[in-house]
Enzyme design. Structure first.
Site, mmCIF file in Angstrom:
data_model
loop_
_atom_site.group_PDB
_atom_site.id
_atom_site.type_symbol
_atom_site.label_atom_id
_atom_site.label_comp_id
_atom_site.label_asym_id
_atom_site.label_seq_id
_atom_site.Cartn_x
_atom_site.Cartn_y
_atom_site.Cartn_z
ATOM 1 N N ASP A 244 36.528 25.745 44.229
ATOM 2 C CA ASP A 244 36.552 26.422 42.579
ATOM 3 C C ASP A 244 35.381 25.619 41.743
ATOM 4 O O ASP A 244 35.415 24.594 41.949
ATOM 5 C CB ASP A 244 37.871 26.264 41.850
ATOM 6 C CG ASP A 244 38.118 26.916 40.524
ATOM 7 O OD1 ASP A 244 36.831 27.106 40.049
ATOM 8 O OD2 ASP A 244 39.190 27.481 40.385
ATOM 9 N N GLY A 270 37.407 30.038 46.889
ATOM 10 C CA GLY A 270 36.931 29.424 45.357
ATOM 11 C C GLY A 270 37.975 29.761 44.350
ATOM 12 O O GLY A 270 39.016 29.362 44.358
ATOM 13 N N HIS A 271 37.423 30.333 43.265
ATOM 14 C CA HIS A 271 38.229 30.332 42.132
ATOM 15 C C HIS A 271 39.417 31.430 42.302
ATOM 16 O O HIS A 271 40.369 31.362 41.590
ATOM 17 C CB HIS A 271 37.431 30.822 40.780
ATOM 18 C CG HIS A 271 38.015 30.685 39.543
ATOM 19 N ND1 HIS A 271 38.668 29.715 38.858
ATOM 20 C CD2 HIS A 271 38.203 31.496 38.614
ATOM 21 C CE1 HIS A 271 39.042 29.894 37.801
ATOM 22 N NE2 HIS A 271 38.854 31.257 37.631
ATOM 23 N N PHE A 272 39.303 32.421 43.034
ATOM 24 C CA PHE A 272 40.192 33.384 43.318
ATOM 25 C C PHE A 272 40.750 33.551 44.623
ATOM 26 O O PHE A 272 40.331 34.509 45.673
ATOM 27 C CB PHE A 272 39.340 34.992 42.977
ATOM 28 C CG PHE A 272 39.532 35.188 41.267
ATOM 29 C CD1 PHE A 272 40.565 35.374 40.580
ATOM 30 C CD2 PHE A 272 38.145 34.989 40.888
ATOM 31 C CE1 PHE A 272 40.296 35.683 39.281
ATOM 32 C CE2 PHE A 272 38.045 35.366 39.550
ATOM 33 C CZ PHE A 272 39.032 35.813 38.753
#
Length: 476
Positions: A244, A270-272
């Site tokens: 992330d 990552g972020h999702f």
């Protein structure tokens, strides 16, 4: 069987303004089941949870609302509404009352974390468990990517506010989905496209810029969130995409400072992570919820698990287990609640041992089936036994993690056993061709199926009894 998701709006009176908001939410699962409330973050909406809802709703009542200003919920003008995290938390509190959520586990992502921690701190008795998926509560979890926003906190000038408009552009939105992902082809384009559609609505830029400015209130509230954790000691799982760009792994590890028993699991995403690693995250989350909010299980159903809890006719089975393991596994006591079941299970193990499938492959099949069933007890048992039979350290580690095995024949066993579970016995021609190509004949294939079948019994009893993993099955 999957649970169908409904899509609804509900009128909620805003405690801050007294106006009525039309809030959108997704819901699935039995209404009488334990509840899980999913709170989304920036720049997305409840759409990010579409896959997770389906995987959790077979057991739980799952509700995912869109925050005001996001998704399909009302987005009042920024000047009249006052977009702060305190205000969003007030509205979400009213929302939980409107949909009849009296107790619930909280799943927190990004903006959902400061909203959710406010809810939890205000009503700790309502919260049955916490799951933080890249949902930060510690300053060390904030990366350098926050520096432009920090500059705006220190100097809320028009120039600094204008600098943040780059965070609202389509390239940045797509970046949040793709950064840190090894295979971006797994990301559905409608995800970031839908997010951008809502970001581009007239007036939404001021909503988001106001929330960027107010995020400093969350940092100021971190000590209060930590005090809530220490005082109430909720069960907490941090399952984070480790790549992330905004919320770094140190933020997940920091939970252990206030909750030493917090569980931390990193995903190579990552972020999702739900876009690319949904099955991995869902497996971890389901196992955590089973241990924490399924209240009719464990001691409530079985009482103490020891020799005194086993009928006299089951003690011979306990002796058999003691001779094999050097101790009676906790699951053995649970199976022996009905001596006939324990006897059948031991007979099944003996029959599998006499099958044409070689011993380490048997353990691989059973560990893999246990992993697919979100049964960590079975995973630990069979990873340990695989090591005792000569499996390499890398094989043991992969079995515990549920990842691919370096040895092609064992990997074929792992994949086929997993397919039997995932496809509810309806394996495909491709599954069969793959395991045959690795050198297994029909006898070995049937033996793998037998291994999976026995684990259905053992994994279910492990879930019912909520047994702790014995010291003898822990990694050395």
């Amino acid at each position: 069987m999957s649970a169908q998701t409904t899509h609804r709006h509900i009128a909620v009176t805003d405690p801050g303004t007294g106006s009525v908001l039309n809030l959108f939410y997704r819901e699935a699962g039995p209404r009488h089941a334990p509840a899980v409330l999913l709170l989304h973050g920036f720049p997305t909406s409840s759409h990010q949870y579409r896959g997770l809802i389906e995987r959790l709703a077979t057991k739980y009542r799952v509700i995912a609302p869109d925050l005001p200003g996001f998704g399909f919920s009302d987005a009042p003008d920024a000047n009249s509404f006052g977009y702060t995290f305190d205000h969003l938390a007030q509205v979400m509190g009213a929302f939980t009352d409107a949909v009849g959520l009296e107790r619930y586990a909280l799943y927190l992502f990004d903006y959902g974390a400061p909203v959710g921690f406010r809810l939890a701190a205000a009503h700790p008795a309502r919260v049955t468990a916490l799951i933080s998926q890249n949902g930060n509560a510690y300053e060390e979890g904030l990366s350098d990517g926050w520096n432009p926003i920090r500059a705006y906190w220190q100097d809320p000038s028009d120039a600094n506010r204008s600098e943040l408009r780059s965070f609202l552009q389509s390239g940045t939105t797509q970046f949040q989905y793709t950064h840190g992902e090894a295979d971006v082809s797994l990301i559905a384009p409608e995800s970031f496209t839908l997010d951008q559609h809502f970001l581009d609505r007239p007036g939404n830029d001021d909503i988001q810029l106001d929330l960027f400015r107010d995020y400093q209130s969350n940092v100021a509230a971190y000590p209060a969130f930590h005090a809530y954790l220490r005082a109430n000691r909720p069960a907490l799982l941090a399952v984070w995409g480790k790549n992330d760009p905004f919320f770094v792994p140190a933020g997940a590890e920091a939970f252990r400072r206030d909750l030493p028993d917090a569980e931390v699991h990193f995903v190579d995403a990552g972020h999702f992570p739900l876009e690319t690693h949904l099955d991995e995250v869902a497996t971890v989350v389901r196992a955590f919820l089973a241990r924490t909010i399924d209240t009719e299980h464990g001691a409530a159903l079985f009482g103490p698990l020891d020799a005194a809890s086993v009928p006299p006719e089951g003690h011979a089975h306990l002796d058999t287990m003691r001779q094999f393991f050097g101790f009676v596994p906790a699951l053995g006591y649970a199976l022996a609640a009905d001596p006939a079941v324990a006897g059948a299970y031991l007979g099944w193990l003996q029959a599998l041992g006499n099958s044409s499938l070689e011993p380490v492959a048997q353990q691989v099949a059973m560990a893999s089936a246990s992993h697919a069933n979100a049964a960590p007890y079975g995973v630990a048992v069979h990873a340990t036994l695989a090591g005792a039979l000569g499996a390499s350290a890398s094989v043991q580690q992969a079995l515990r993690k549920g990842t691919a095995l370096d040895e092609p024949k064992l990997e074929a066993v792992r994949r086929f056993a997993t397919a039997v579970v995932a496809k509810r016995t309806q394996v495909s021609d491709a599954d069969i061709a793959e395991v045959k190509a690795a050198g297994f004949d029909r006898g070995a294939i049937v033996a793998i199926v037998m291994a999976v079948a026995g684990k259905t019994l053992a994994n279910t009893v492990a879930h019912l009894s909520q047994v702790d993993i014995d010291a003898g099955f822990q990694p050395k």
